[in-house]
Write a protein that holds these residues in place. Structure first.
Motif, PDB file in Angstrom:
ATOM      1  N   SER A 262       0.860  -1.184   0.000  1.00 27.72           N
ATOM      2  CA  SER A 262       0.000   0.000   0.000  1.00 27.72           C
ATOM      3  C   SER A 262       0.893   1.228   0.000  1.00 27.72           C
ATOM      4  O   SER A 262       1.827   1.321   0.801  1.00 27.72           O
ATOM      5  CB  SER A 262      -0.896   0.030   1.245  1.00 27.72           C
ATOM      6  N   ILE A 263       0.620   2.138  -0.925  1.00 25.25           N
ATOM      7  CA  ILE A 263       1.311   3.421  -0.959  1.00 25.25           C
ATOM      8  C   ILE A 263       0.252   4.472  -0.670  1.00 25.25           C
ATOM      9  O   ILE A 263      -0.783   4.523  -1.350  1.00 25.25           O
ATOM     10  CB  ILE A 263       2.005   3.669  -2.307  1.00 25.25           C
ATOM     11  N   THR A 264       0.503   5.273   0.344  1.00 31.34           N
ATOM     12  CA  THR A 264      -0.481   6.247   0.796  1.00 31.34           C
ATOM     13  C   THR A 264      -0.524   7.457  -0.131  1.00 31.34           C
ATOM     14  O   THR A 264       0.332   7.633  -0.987  1.00 31.34           O
ATOM     15  CB  THR A 264      -0.149   6.700   2.229  1.00 31.34           C
ATOM     16  N   GLY A 265      -1.510   8.289   0.060  1.00 28.78           N
ATOM     17  CA  GLY A 265      -1.611   9.550  -0.669  1.00 28.78           C
ATOM     18  C   GLY A 265      -2.280   9.417  -2.017  1.00 28.78           C
ATOM     19  O   GLY A 265      -2.657   8.336  -2.460  1.00 28.78           O
ATOM     20  N   ASP A 266      -2.420  10.568  -2.680  1.00 27.43           N
ATOM     21  CA  ASP A 266      -3.101  10.628  -3.975  1.00 27.43           C
ATOM     22  C   ASP A 266      -2.398   9.827  -5.058  1.00 27.43           C
ATOM     23  O   ASP A 266      -3.033   9.335  -5.982  1.00 27.43           O
ATOM     24  CB  ASP A 266      -3.236  12.080  -4.439  1.00 27.43           C
ATOM     25  N   ALA A 267      -1.085   9.698  -4.974  1.00 26.44           N
ATOM     26  CA  ALA A 267      -0.318   8.965  -5.989  1.00 26.44           C
ATOM     27  C   ALA A 267      -0.254   7.475  -5.688  1.00 26.44           C
ATOM     28  O   ALA A 267       0.317   6.709  -6.458  1.00 26.44           O
ATOM     29  CB  ALA A 267       1.100   9.522  -6.077  1.00 26.44           C
ATOM     30  N   GLY A 268      -0.842   7.067  -4.587  1.00 26.94           N
ATOM     31  CA  GLY A 268      -0.708   5.688  -4.134  1.00 26.94           C
ATOM     32  C   GLY A 268      -1.790   4.750  -4.629  1.00 26.94           C
ATOM     33  O   GLY A 268      -2.499   5.014  -5.585  1.00 26.94           O
ATOM     34  N   GLY A 269      -1.863   3.643  -3.942  1.00 28.24           N
ATOM     35  CA  GLY A 269      -2.815   2.590  -4.251  1.00 28.24           C
ATOM     36  C   GLY A 269      -2.465   1.364  -3.442  1.00 28.24           C
ATOM     37  O   GLY A 269      -1.621   1.407  -2.544  1.00 28.24           O
TER      38      GLY A 269
ATOM     39  N   THR B  65      16.747   1.874   5.303  1.00 29.59           N
ATOM     40  CA  THR B  65      16.019   3.135   5.453  1.00 29.59           C
ATOM     41  C   THR B  65      14.564   2.956   5.061  1.00 29.59           C
ATOM     42  O   THR B  65      13.662   3.496   5.721  1.00 29.59           O
ATOM     43  CB  THR B  65      16.676   4.247   4.615  1.00 29.59           C
ATOM     44  N   THR B  66      14.340   2.180   4.006  1.00 32.44           N
ATOM     45  CA  THR B  66      12.963   1.884   3.612  1.00 32.44           C
ATOM     46  C   THR B  66      12.231   1.219   4.768  1.00 32.44           C
ATOM     47  O   THR B  66      11.098   1.589   5.095  1.00 32.44           O
ATOM     48  CB  THR B  66      12.924   0.979   2.365  1.00 32.44           C
ATOM     49  N   ARG B  67      12.874   0.243   5.427  1.00 33.14           N
ATOM     50  CA  ARG B  67      12.251  -0.472   6.547  1.00 33.14           C
ATOM     51  C   ARG B  67      11.912   0.489   7.681  1.00 33.14           C
ATOM     52  O   ARG B  67      10.871   0.377   8.304  1.00 33.14           O
ATOM     53  CB  ARG B  67      13.172  -1.591   7.042  1.00 33.14           C
ATOM     54  N   GLN B  68      12.791   1.443   7.949  1.00 28.82           N
ATOM     55  CA  GLN B  68      12.543   2.400   9.029  1.00 28.82           C
ATOM     56  C   GLN B  68      11.315   3.259   8.750  1.00 28.82           C
ATOM     57  O   GLN B  68      10.650   3.722   9.678  1.00 28.82           O
ATOM     58  CB  GLN B  68      13.765   3.301   9.237  1.00 28.82           C
ATOM     59  N   ASN B  69      11.004   3.472   7.473  1.00 31.75           N
ATOM     60  CA  ASN B  69       9.870   4.309   7.084  1.00 31.75           C
ATOM     61  C   ASN B  69       8.628   3.501   6.720  1.00 31.75           C
ATOM     62  O   ASN B  69       7.609   4.080   6.359  1.00 31.75           O
ATOM     63  CB  ASN B  69      10.267   5.192   5.902  1.00 31.75           C
ATOM     64  N   ALA B  70       8.723   2.187   6.781  1.00 35.29           N
ATOM     65  CA  ALA B  70       7.615   1.315   6.381  1.00 35.29           C
ATOM     66  C   ALA B  70       6.811   0.868   7.594  1.00 35.29           C
ATOM     67  O   ALA B  70       7.329   0.762   8.700  1.00 35.29           O
ATOM     68  CB  ALA B  70       8.163   0.088   5.656  1.00 35.29           C
ATOM     69  N   GLN B  71       5.554   0.579   7.326  1.00 38.03           N
ATOM     70  CA  GLN B  71       4.714  -0.104   8.299  1.00 38.03           C
ATOM     71  C   GLN B  71       4.533  -1.513   7.753  1.00 38.03           C
ATOM     72  O   GLN B  71       4.154  -1.682   6.579  1.00 38.03           O
ATOM     73  CB  GLN B  71       3.361   0.575   8.447  1.00 38.03           C
ATOM     74  N   ILE B  72       4.822  -2.499   8.581  1.00 37.84           N
ATOM     75  CA  ILE B  72       4.711  -3.892   8.151  1.00 37.84           C
ATOM     76  C   ILE B  72       3.685  -4.583   9.033  1.00 37.84           C
ATOM     77  O   ILE B  72       3.717  -4.452  10.260  1.00 37.84           O
ATOM     78  CB  ILE B  72       6.068  -4.617   8.227  1.00 37.84           C
ATOM     79  N   ALA B  73       2.791  -5.316   8.387  1.00 37.63           N
ATOM     80  CA  ALA B  73       1.791  -6.099   9.106  1.00 37.63           C
ATOM     81  C   ALA B  73       1.846  -7.538   8.594  1.00 37.63           C
ATOM     82  O   ALA B  73       2.125  -7.778   7.423  1.00 37.63           O
ATOM     83  CB  ALA B  73       0.401  -5.519   8.882  1.00 37.63           C
ATOM     84  N   GLY B  74       1.586  -8.470   9.476  1.00 40.00           N
ATOM     85  CA  GLY B  74       1.552  -9.870   9.070  1.00 40.00           C
ATOM     86  C   GLY B  74       2.932 -10.499   9.053  1.00 40.00           C
ATOM     87  O   GLY B  74       3.800 -10.147   9.856  1.00 40.00           O
ATOM     88  N   ASP B  75       3.141 -11.403   8.114  1.00 34.98           N
ATOM     89  CA  ASP B  75       4.377 -12.179   8.004  1.00 34.98           C
ATOM     90  C   ASP B  75       5.558 -11.266   7.672  1.00 34.98           C
ATOM     91  O   ASP B  75       5.708 -10.802   6.544  1.00 34.98           O
ATOM     92  CB  ASP B  75       4.204 -13.251   6.928  1.00 34.98           C
ATOM     93  N   GLU B  76       6.393 -11.024   8.657  1.00 36.49           N
ATOM     94  CA  GLU B  76       7.527 -10.104   8.515  1.00 36.49           C
ATOM     95  C   GLU B  76       8.490 -10.552   7.416  1.00 36.49           C
ATOM     96  O   GLU B  76       8.983  -9.743   6.636  1.00 36.49           O
ATOM     97  CB  GLU B  76       8.263  -9.994   9.862  1.00 36.49           C
ATOM     98  N   TRP B  77       8.773 -11.841   7.337  1.00 39.31           N
ATOM     99  CA  TRP B  77       9.723 -12.348   6.334  1.00 39.31           C
ATOM    100  C   TRP B  77       9.211 -12.081   4.919  1.00 39.31           C
ATOM    101  O   TRP B  77       9.949 -11.594   4.069  1.00 39.31           O
ATOM    102  CB  TRP B  77       9.990 -13.838   6.548  1.00 39.31           C
ATOM    103  N   LEU B  78       7.941 -12.392   4.660  1.00 38.81           N
ATOM    104  CA  LEU B  78       7.366 -12.131   3.334  1.00 38.81           C
ATOM    105  C   LEU B  78       7.379 -10.643   3.009  1.00 38.81           C
ATOM    106  O   LEU B  78       7.689 -10.245   1.893  1.00 38.81           O
ATOM    107  CB  LEU B  78       5.932 -12.648   3.248  1.00 38.81           C
TER     108      LEU B  78
ATOM    109  N   ALA C 150      -1.291 -12.112   3.610  1.00 34.84           N
ATOM    110  CA  ALA C 150      -0.458 -12.712   4.655  1.00 34.84           C
ATOM    111  C   ALA C 150       0.550 -11.703   5.191  1.00 34.84           C
ATOM    112  O   ALA C 150       0.984 -11.793   6.335  1.00 34.84           O
ATOM    113  CB  ALA C 150       0.267 -13.943   4.101  1.00 34.84           C
ATOM    114  N   ALA C 151       0.925 -10.738   4.347  1.00 29.78           N
ATOM    115  CA  ALA C 151       1.864  -9.692   4.741  1.00 29.78           C
ATOM    116  C   ALA C 151       1.508  -8.422   3.986  1.00 29.78           C
ATOM    117  O   ALA C 151       1.045  -8.481   2.849  1.00 29.78           O
ATOM    118  CB  ALA C 151       3.293 -10.110   4.407  1.00 29.78           C
ATOM    119  N   GLU C 152       1.736  -7.289   4.631  1.00 35.95           N
ATOM    120  CA  GLU C 152       1.474  -6.010   3.961  1.00 35.95           C
ATOM    121  C   GLU C 152       2.521  -4.985   4.354  1.00 35.95           C
ATOM    122  O   GLU C 152       2.885  -4.864   5.522  1.00 35.95           O
ATOM    123  CB  GLU C 152       0.092  -5.467   4.299  1.00 35.95           C
ATOM    124  N   VAL C 153       3.009  -4.276   3.344  1.00 33.01           N
ATOM    125  CA  VAL C 153       3.947  -3.176   3.538  1.00 33.01           C
ATOM    126  C   VAL C 153       3.220  -1.900   3.144  1.00 33.01           C
ATOM    127  O   VAL C 153       2.619  -1.836   2.073  1.00 33.01           O
ATOM    128  CB  VAL C 153       5.210  -3.349   2.665  1.00 33.01           C
TER     129      VAL C 153
END
Length: 103
Positions: free
Chosen positions: A28-35, A78-91, A56-59
């Motif tokens: 999921s990418i937030t904002g008007d440019a996302g989806g 750096t991407t990980r620090q700015n990401a929200q991760i839900a579900g299966d962390e490895w995936l 099963a996993a969502e970034v």
């Protein structure tokens, strides 16, 4: 449209990731440019769809982090620090190394 084009790199990013057929991983990418895009494991490959099915996993990324990540403008860490991760962390973590443009 640019982020939508960059997301097309995800099936290649996941090409060596093994998971049961039918497994879903979402970006999921937030904002008007996302989806929201889904990767679905189908037999021996991953296919990309748009949708809102449970995964099963969502970034979740903001648009600035997303375009920088896809263009190697920031590291996966750096991407990980700015990401929200839900579900299966490895995936989910596999997505953090996605590259759409190679300089």
């Amino acid at each position: 449209p640019v982020l939508d084009a960059f997301v097309r790199a995800l099936p290649r990013t996941y090409r060596d990731v093994d998971a049961p057929a039918g497994t879903l991983v979402a970006l999921s990418i937030t904002g008007d440019a996302g989806g929201r895009w889904l990767l679905r494991r189908e037999d021996s490959l991953w296919s990309l769809y748009e949708g809102h099915e449970p995964a099963a996993a969502e970034v979740t990324l903001d648009p600035d982090t997303a375009w920088r990540a896809f263009t190697n403008g920031i590291s996966p860490e750096t991407t990980r620090q700015n990401a929200q991760i839900a579900g299966d962390e490895w995936l989910a973590r596999q997505m953090l190394a996605a590259t759409a443009i190679i300089a």
